[in-house]
Motif scaffolding. Structure first.
Motif, short mmCIF file in Angstrom:
data_model
loop_
_atom_site.label_atom_id
_atom_site.label_comp_id
_atom_site.label_asym_id
_atom_site.label_seq_id
_atom_site.Cartn_x
_atom_site.Cartn_y
_atom_site.Cartn_z
N ARG A 1 -5.50 55.31 3.24
CA ARG A 1 -4.51 55.54 4.28
C ARG A 1 -4.19 57.02 4.31
O ARG A 1 -3.92 57.64 3.31
CB ARG A 1 -3.23 54.75 3.97
N TYR A 2 -4.26 57.63 5.50
CA TYR A 2 -3.99 59.06 5.61
C TYR A 2 -3.50 59.36 7.01
O TYR A 2 -4.20 59.08 7.98
CB TYR A 2 -5.25 59.87 5.30
N ASP A 3 -2.34 59.92 7.11
CA ASP A 3 -1.73 60.22 8.40
C ASP A 3 -2.01 61.68 8.72
O ASP A 3 -1.38 62.56 8.18
CB ASP A 3 -0.22 59.96 8.32
N LYS A 4 -3.00 61.92 9.61
CA LYS A 4 -3.46 63.29 9.83
C LYS A 4 -2.42 64.17 10.51
O LYS A 4 -2.54 65.38 10.50
CB LYS A 4 -4.74 63.27 10.67
N GLY A 5 -1.42 63.60 11.14
CA GLY A 5 -0.47 64.43 11.86
C GLY A 5 0.96 64.26 11.45
O GLY A 5 1.85 64.84 12.05
N GLY A 6 1.23 63.46 10.45
CA GLY A 6 2.61 63.16 10.13
C GLY A 6 3.05 63.68 8.78
O GLY A 6 2.51 64.62 8.21
N GLU A 7 4.07 63.01 8.25
CA GLU A 7 4.72 63.45 7.02
C GLU A 7 3.74 63.56 5.85
O GLU A 7 3.76 64.54 5.10
CB GLU A 7 5.83 62.44 6.68
N GLN A 8 2.86 62.56 5.70
CA GLN A 8 1.95 62.57 4.56
C GLN A 8 1.00 63.76 4.64
O GLN A 8 0.65 64.36 3.63
CB GLN A 8 1.16 61.26 4.49
N PHE A 9 0.58 64.09 5.85
CA PHE A 9 -0.31 65.24 6.04
C PHE A 9 0.33 66.51 5.50
O PHE A 9 -0.28 67.26 4.72
CB PHE A 9 -0.61 65.40 7.53
N TYR A 10 1.57 66.76 5.89
CA TYR A 10 2.24 68.00 5.47
C TYR A 10 2.60 67.97 3.98
O TYR A 10 2.60 69.01 3.32
CB TYR A 10 3.47 68.25 6.35
N THR B 1 0.72 66.60 1.71
CA THR B 1 -0.51 66.82 0.97
C THR B 1 -0.95 68.27 1.03
O THR B 1 -1.37 68.84 0.02
CB THR B 1 -1.63 65.90 1.52
N ILE B 2 -0.85 68.91 2.20
CA ILE B 2 -1.22 70.33 2.27
C ILE B 2 -0.25 71.15 1.45
O ILE B 2 -0.61 72.16 0.84
CB ILE B 2 -1.30 70.82 3.73
N SER B 3 1.02 70.71 1.39
CA SER B 3 2.00 71.40 0.54
C SER B 3 1.60 71.30 -0.93
O SER B 3 1.68 72.27 -1.69
CB SER B 3 3.39 70.80 0.75
N ALA B 4 1.15 70.11 -1.33
CA ALA B 4 0.72 69.93 -2.73
C ALA B 4 -0.50 70.79 -3.04
O ALA B 4 -0.60 71.38 -4.13
CB ALA B 4 0.40 68.46 -2.99
N LEU B 5 -1.44 70.89 -2.09
CA LEU B 5 -2.62 71.74 -2.28
C LEU B 5 -2.21 73.20 -2.46
O LEU B 5 -2.67 73.88 -3.39
CB LEU B 5 -3.55 71.59 -1.07
N HIS B 6 -1.35 73.68 -1.56
CA HIS B 6 -0.92 75.08 -1.60
C HIS B 6 -0.17 75.40 -2.91
O HIS B 6 -0.42 76.41 -3.56
CB HIS B 6 -0.03 75.36 -0.39
N LYS B 7 0.70 74.50 -3.31
CA LYS B 7 1.51 74.75 -4.51
C LYS B 7 0.68 74.65 -5.78
O LYS B 7 0.96 75.33 -6.77
CB LYS B 7 2.69 73.79 -4.54
N SER B 8 -0.35 73.80 -5.77
CA SER B 8 -1.23 73.71 -6.93
C SER B 8 -2.02 75.00 -7.09
O SER B 8 -2.21 75.50 -8.21
CB SER B 8 -2.19 72.52 -6.78
N LEU C 1 -7.48 68.89 -2.43
CA LEU C 1 -8.50 69.19 -1.43
C LEU C 1 -9.31 67.94 -1.11
O LEU C 1 -9.51 67.58 0.06
CB LEU C 1 -9.44 70.29 -1.96
N VAL C 2 -9.78 67.24 -2.15
CA VAL C 2 -10.60 66.05 -1.93
C VAL C 2 -9.79 64.94 -1.27
O VAL C 2 -10.30 64.20 -0.43
CB VAL C 2 -11.23 65.58 -3.26
N ARG C 3 -8.50 64.83 -1.63
CA ARG C 3 -7.64 63.83 -0.98
C ARG C 3 -7.60 64.08 0.53
O ARG C 3 -7.69 63.13 1.33
CB ARG C 3 -6.22 63.91 -1.55
N MET C 4 -7.50 65.35 0.92
CA MET C 4 -7.42 65.66 2.34
C MET C 4 -8.76 65.42 3.03
O MET C 4 -8.82 64.84 4.12
CB MET C 4 -6.97 67.11 2.54
N LEU C 5 -9.84 65.85 2.40
CA LEU C 5 -11.16 65.63 2.99
C LEU C 5 -11.48 64.15 3.08
O LEU C 5 -12.03 63.66 4.07
CB LEU C 5 -12.23 66.36 2.17
N ASP C 6 -11.13 63.41 2.03
CA ASP C 6 -11.38 61.97 1.99
C ASP C 6 -10.60 61.26 3.10
O ASP C 6 -11.05 60.25 3.65
CB ASP C 6 -10.97 61.42 0.62
N GLY C 7 -9.45 61.79 3.45
CA GLY C 7 -8.63 61.18 4.50
C GLY C 7 -9.04 61.57 5.90
O GLY C 7 -8.47 61.09 6.87
#
Length: 432
Positions: free
Chosen positions: A233-242, A244-251, A264-270
């Motif tokens: 499950r991955y919401d490309k335009g909603g809360e989960q999207f932002y 996840t990119i926040s988690a990528l940036h902070k990591s 990164l892989v979570r986002m690509l997989d979604g």
């Protein structure tokens, strides 16, 4: 659970008929928890149920109507409009005339526009009906502040593995699905990804396929064959999207290459567009690595170019390589901070005139007026530096926006700036 037709969808047959049958959301429905208290109080109140798909939002709303013996009216914000709201108001007025409460449940309320959401306000305030909205999006962004202020917000969580296994057990208890071997069950739970509806729909698919193929058990190998490629499950335009990119940036900012690769892989997989990650990666290079390692920006641009040339999946390796480099590179946000401080100063400061010696003098008249007069050409000065020169508007104190950190290349930059500032101070001391 009440008996329902065997031909009804499995999700409907297993839908809880009482609060005690609800699986999950015990932080809201457990003893002494907010929604449990609301049920036991006998006084319904308007609320917004915010959570991912398949977490029980509709079920909770229906149980609330049952608990308060209220008329239950459902409006889909995807298909409905003001006409549906008007009809709901009329039905609520009839019920009120007969001494009965009404609950109006709006599914996916975030899809209603401002005027449609505003249409509920007078009736919520008058007490004609209790409003319950369900949304997968952050209400802070998607629900009008006026409506939000009149409704409590309850956050529902994805169901845990134990919760989902209980649902499987309930389905097996009514002989809806055949036995499932342990490895297949683990894969099935992972596939559901916290979504009860997704789990139940998948179980129903498996049950039909098992009956058709006369299978007595669901094996892991057969499960893979039926499900095909597993998608999260991955919401490309909603809360989960932002999130996840926040988690990528902070990591990346936290210099953790493994966590960076994971997100990164979570986002690509979604299914996120890798070009979006490339854009964010370039931003990371300038915001978080900065001049501590100027090569990072070049590497980010090159990785984006490689992806454009190779596409997926080959080009994704260049993205991964760059993100690992960014994660382990020395970090500096000194330029980012300096730029924002400069913007803030310019916004609040007056429009100071450019000093005459810094002005351009392309015409004779401008030269006669003193444009560019006494400008010191740095290349003609000792060491290529015009010590003591002022490049700010007259009367303005140098603000010292850029403060290099003691990491990476900025160590040397800081040393150079200290040397130049010492030369400035020495020259200004001689020419007060």
């Amino acid at each position: 659970m009440s008996s329902k037709s065997a031909h009804a969808p499995l999700a409907e047959r297993l839908r809880p008929q009482s609060l005690g049958e609800v699986i999950g959301q015990q932080h809201l429905l457990g003893e002494g928890m907010p929604l449990r208290i609301a049920f036991e109080s006998g006084q319904p109140h308007s609320c917004i149920l915010w959570g991912p798909p398949g977490t029980g939002k509709t079920t909770i709303a229906r149980l609330m109507a049952d608990a308060f013996d209220a008329q239950f009216i459902t409006i889909s914000a995807v298909l409905g409009g003001v006409k549906d709201i008007r009809e709901a108001v009329e039905q609520a007025q009839v019920a009120q005339a007969h001494g009965r409460r009404t609950i109006v449940f709006v599914d996916e309320v975030h899809r209603f526009n401002k005027s449609q959401q505003d249409a509920f306000l007078p009736h919520v305030e008058s007490g004609l009906f209790t409003f319950i909205g369900a949304t997968t999006e952050n209400p802070s962004f998607e629900v009008n502040s006026a409506l939000l202020s009149r409704a409590a917000v309850y956050v529902l969580q994805p169901l845990s593995e134990d919760d989902l296994k209980q649902i499987v057990q309930r389905a097996q208890a009514i002989d809806a699905v055949p036995p499932i071997e342990a490895a297949a069950l683990d894969r099935l739970i992972g596939y559901a990804d916290g979504d009860a509806r997704r789990l139940l729909n998948t179980l129903e698919t498996l049950a039909v396929a098992a009956t058709r193929e006369k299978r007595s058990e669901v094996s892991d190998e057969w499960l893979l064959k039926v499900l095909g490629e597993r998608m999260r499950r991955y919401d490309k335009g909603g809360e989960q999207f932002y999130d996840t990119i926040s988690a990528l940036h902070k990591s990346m900012r936290g210099s953790d290459p493994d966590a960076t690769l994971y997100w990164l892989v979570r986002m690509l997989d979604g299914g996120v567009d890798p070009r979006y990650i490339c854009r964010r990666m370039i931003r990371m290079a300038v915001e978080d690595v900065g001049l501590a390692d100027p090569r990072a920006l070049r590497m980010a641009l090159d990785a984006a170019d490689v992806y454009e040339r190779l596409g997926s999946p080959e080009g994704e390796l260049a993205i991964a390589e760059c993100l690992v480099y960014l994660a382990v590179a020395p970090k500096s946000n000194a330029v980012y901070v300096a730029y924002n401080e400069a913007r803030a100063l310019v916004r609040k400061d007056g429009t100071r005139p450019v000093p005459m010696h810094l002005r351009n003098a392309p015409t004779r008249l401008m030269k006669d007026l003193g444009y560019g007069k006494e400008y010191r050409y740095a290349h003609d000065e000792a060491g290529g530096f015009a010590a003591g020169e002022n490049y700010f508007p007259e009367g303005m104190r140098p603000p010292n926006f850029y403060r290099p950190v003691e990491r990476g290349l900025e160590i040397r930059i800081a040393e150079k700036l200290r040397e130049l500032r010492a030369l400035n101070a020495r020259e200004q001391g001689r020419n007060p």
